[in-house]
Design a protein around this motif. Structure first.
Motif, PDB file in Angstrom:
ATOM      1  N   LYS A 229       0.823  -1.207   0.000  1.00  0.00           N
ATOM      2  CA  LYS A 229       0.000   0.000   0.000  1.00  0.00           C
ATOM      3  C   LYS A 229       0.860   1.261   0.000  1.00  0.00           C
ATOM      4  N   VAL A 230       2.010   1.170   0.664  1.00  0.00           N
ATOM      5  CA  VAL A 230       2.922   2.310   0.768  1.00  0.00           C
ATOM      6  C   VAL A 230       4.305   1.876   0.311  1.00  0.00           C
ATOM      7  N   LEU A 231       4.860   2.588  -0.653  1.00  0.00           N
ATOM      8  CA  LEU A 231       6.197   2.287  -1.158  1.00  0.00           C
ATOM      9  C   LEU A 231       6.993   3.581  -1.235  1.00  0.00           C
ATOM     10  N   SER A 232       8.102   3.629  -0.510  1.00  0.00           N
ATOM     11  CA  SER A 232       8.968   4.806  -0.511  1.00  0.00           C
ATOM     12  C   SER A 232      10.408   4.352  -0.727  1.00  0.00           C
ATOM     13  N   LEU A 233      10.989   4.771  -1.831  1.00  0.00           N
ATOM     14  CA  LEU A 233      12.357   4.408  -2.208  1.00  0.00           C
ATOM     15  C   LEU A 233      13.088   5.701  -2.537  1.00  0.00           C
ATOM     16  N   VAL A 234      13.776   6.247  -1.567  1.00  0.00           N
ATOM     17  CA  VAL A 234      14.335   7.596  -1.667  1.00  0.00           C
ATOM     18  C   VAL A 234      15.858   7.557  -1.613  1.00  0.00           C
ATOM     19  N   SER A 235      16.502   8.321  -2.491  1.00  0.00           N
ATOM     20  CA  SER A 235      17.968   8.495  -2.478  1.00  0.00           C
ATOM     21  C   SER A 235      18.712   7.160  -2.526  1.00  0.00           C
ATOM     22  N   LEU A 236      18.294   6.317  -3.449  1.00  0.00           N
ATOM     23  CA  LEU A 236      18.913   4.995  -3.581  1.00  0.00           C
ATOM     24  C   LEU A 236      19.732   4.849  -4.862  1.00  0.00           C
ATOM     25  N   GLY A 237      19.791   5.903  -5.670  1.00  0.00           N
ATOM     26  CA  GLY A 237      20.552   5.823  -6.919  1.00  0.00           C
ATOM     27  C   GLY A 237      19.846   5.059  -8.010  1.00  0.00           C
ATOM     28  N   ILE A 238      18.545   4.871  -7.865  1.00  0.00           N
ATOM     29  CA  ILE A 238      17.761   4.176  -8.892  1.00  0.00           C
ATOM     30  C   ILE A 238      17.746   5.021 -10.168  1.00  0.00           C
ATOM     31  N   TRP A 239      18.067   4.400 -11.292  1.00  0.00           N
ATOM     32  CA  TRP A 239      18.115   5.173 -12.526  1.00  0.00           C
ATOM     33  C   TRP A 239      17.449   4.423 -13.680  1.00  0.00           C
ATOM     34  N   GLY A 240      16.891   5.206 -14.608  1.00  0.00           N
ATOM     35  CA  GLY A 240      16.248   4.631 -15.780  1.00  0.00           C
ATOM     36  C   GLY A 240      14.836   5.151 -15.959  1.00  0.00           C
ATOM     37  N   HIS A 241      14.181   4.665 -17.004  1.00  0.00           N
ATOM     38  CA  HIS A 241      12.782   4.996 -17.252  1.00  0.00           C
ATOM     39  C   HIS A 241      11.912   4.161 -16.318  1.00  0.00           C
ATOM     40  N   LEU A 242      10.977   4.783 -15.646  1.00  0.00           N
ATOM     41  CA  LEU A 242      10.061   4.032 -14.787  1.00  0.00           C
ATOM     42  C   LEU A 242       9.220   3.116 -15.665  1.00  0.00           C
ATOM     43  N   PRO A 243       9.297   1.794 -15.457  1.00  0.00           N
ATOM     44  CA  PRO A 243       8.608   0.853 -16.363  1.00  0.00           C
ATOM     45  C   PRO A 243       7.084   0.926 -16.257  1.00  0.00           C
ATOM     46  N   ASP A 244       6.424   0.618 -17.372  1.00  0.00           N
ATOM     47  CA  ASP A 244       4.969   0.597 -17.402  1.00  0.00           C
ATOM     48  C   ASP A 244       4.389  -0.373 -16.380  1.00  0.00           C
ATOM     49  N   LYS A 245       5.107  -1.460 -16.113  1.00  0.00           N
ATOM     50  CA  LYS A 245       4.569  -2.508 -15.243  1.00  0.00           C
ATOM     51  C   LYS A 245       4.399  -2.077 -13.792  1.00  0.00           C
ATOM     52  N   ILE A 246       4.763  -0.849 -13.460  1.00  0.00           N
ATOM     53  CA  ILE A 246       4.555  -0.351 -12.113  1.00  0.00           C
ATOM     54  C   ILE A 246       3.071  -0.434 -11.732  1.00  0.00           C
ATOM     55  N   HIS A 247       2.190  -0.455 -12.723  1.00  0.00           N
ATOM     56  CA  HIS A 247       0.751  -0.494 -12.435  1.00  0.00           C
ATOM     57  C   HIS A 247       0.325  -1.811 -11.797  1.00  0.00           C
ATOM     58  N   ARG A 248       1.196  -2.828 -11.849  1.00  0.00           N
ATOM     59  CA  ARG A 248       0.847  -4.118 -11.240  1.00  0.00           C
ATOM     60  C   ARG A 248       0.787  -4.035  -9.714  1.00  0.00           C
ATOM     61  N   LEU A 249       1.328  -2.969  -9.153  1.00  0.00           N
ATOM     62  CA  LEU A 249       1.196  -2.744  -7.711  1.00  0.00           C
ATOM     63  C   LEU A 249      -0.166  -2.098  -7.458  1.00  0.00           C
ATOM     64  N   TYR A 250      -1.201  -2.848  -7.754  1.00  0.00           N
ATOM     65  CA  TYR A 250      -2.558  -2.294  -7.813  1.00  0.00           C
ATOM     66  C   TYR A 250      -3.119  -1.874  -6.461  1.00  0.00           C
ATOM     67  N   SER A 251      -2.456  -2.262  -5.362  1.00  0.00           N
ATOM     68  CA  SER A 251      -2.935  -1.876  -4.028  1.00  0.00           C
ATOM     69  C   SER A 251      -2.312  -0.567  -3.541  1.00  0.00           C
ATOM     70  N   LEU A 252      -1.394   0.016  -4.317  1.00  0.00           N
ATOM     71  CA  LEU A 252      -0.656   1.192  -3.868  1.00  0.00           C
ATOM     72  C   LEU A 252      -1.572   2.379  -3.559  1.00  0.00           C
TER      73      LEU A 252
END
Length: 216
Positions: free
Chosen positions: A119-142
């Motif tokens: 339900k809650v996802l926070s990923l801050v200052s981790l050096g994640i890089w790239g295009h945010l993938p379309d499949k992020i929508h699979r986290l349907y409970s967010l």
């Protein structure tokens, strides 16, 4: 190929432990450990090293929070130490700032979406890089998504509009360099949208005015 192998490994682990009363706990524990590998073992997750207990009951530092309900992870917060220190980003790994050149945001998100109760996802200052993938929508409970202070660039994927429960979306301090989508208005539960310190283009859609707290 790496993504496919990872998914197969996690699924096989789940099948192997299917007879256990803690099958879901084990399955999600393996996913969390895979996420740690994707993130190249950031300091906040060092506490997971050689820990054999229930990660949901682990006493966590402020930089790493896990909350669970009914044997499933519902909240995951990780704050790293890779703050953005460049004004421009060309889409390639930067030593000591982003994750390495072998990091794949597609594989990372593929693994992440196995935590279907998030339900809650926070990923801050981790050096994640790239295009945010379309499949992020699979986290349907967010209900809340925060990926601030990373190196996400390109467009905000339209598939986010399928996260109908989303209330808060924060992408501050990234390198999103497209226009602000008009489809944000379709997220009827969205009350907080923060896109500060990006490289946004064009005008702000009039439909955004419905969102009570909008920062850019």
């Amino acid at each position: 190929m790496r993504c496919s192998n990872l998914v197969v490994m996690v699924v096989l682990s789940w099948i192997f432990f299917a007879s256990s009363t803690h099958q879901l706990r084990y399955y999600e524990t393996q996913i969390l450990l895979q996420l740690r590998k994707h993130l190249e073992n950031p300091m906040p997750l060092a506490i997971w090293e050689n820990y054999n207990g229930d990660l949901c009951n682990l006493s966590s530092p402020p930089q790493m929070i896990i909350k669970c309900e009914n044997s499933s992870v519902t909240e995951l917060r990780i704050m790293g130490e890779k703050s953005v220190k460049v004004s421009e980003f060309n889409g390639f790994a930067i030593p000591n700032q982003t994750l390495s050149g072998s990091f794949s945001i597609d594989c990372f998100v593929t693994t992440l979406t196995r935590l279907t109760s998030l339900k809650v996802l926070s990923l801050v200052s981790l050096g994640i890089w790239g295009h945010l993938p379309d499949k992020i929508h699979r986290l349907y409970s967010l209900e809340a998504l925060d990926m601030s202070s990373n190196f996400i660039f390109g467009s905000i994927p339209s598939e986010i509009s399928r996260l109908v429960k989303l209330q808060t979306l924060t992408l501050d301090g990234n390198f999103v360099n497209d226009t602000i989508p008009e489809w944000f208005d379709s997220l009827t539960n969205l009350t907080v949208l923060s896109l500060q310190n990006n490289r946004l283009k064009g005008q702000i859609p009039s439909t955004i005015s419905r969102i009570f707290n909008f920062y850019f």
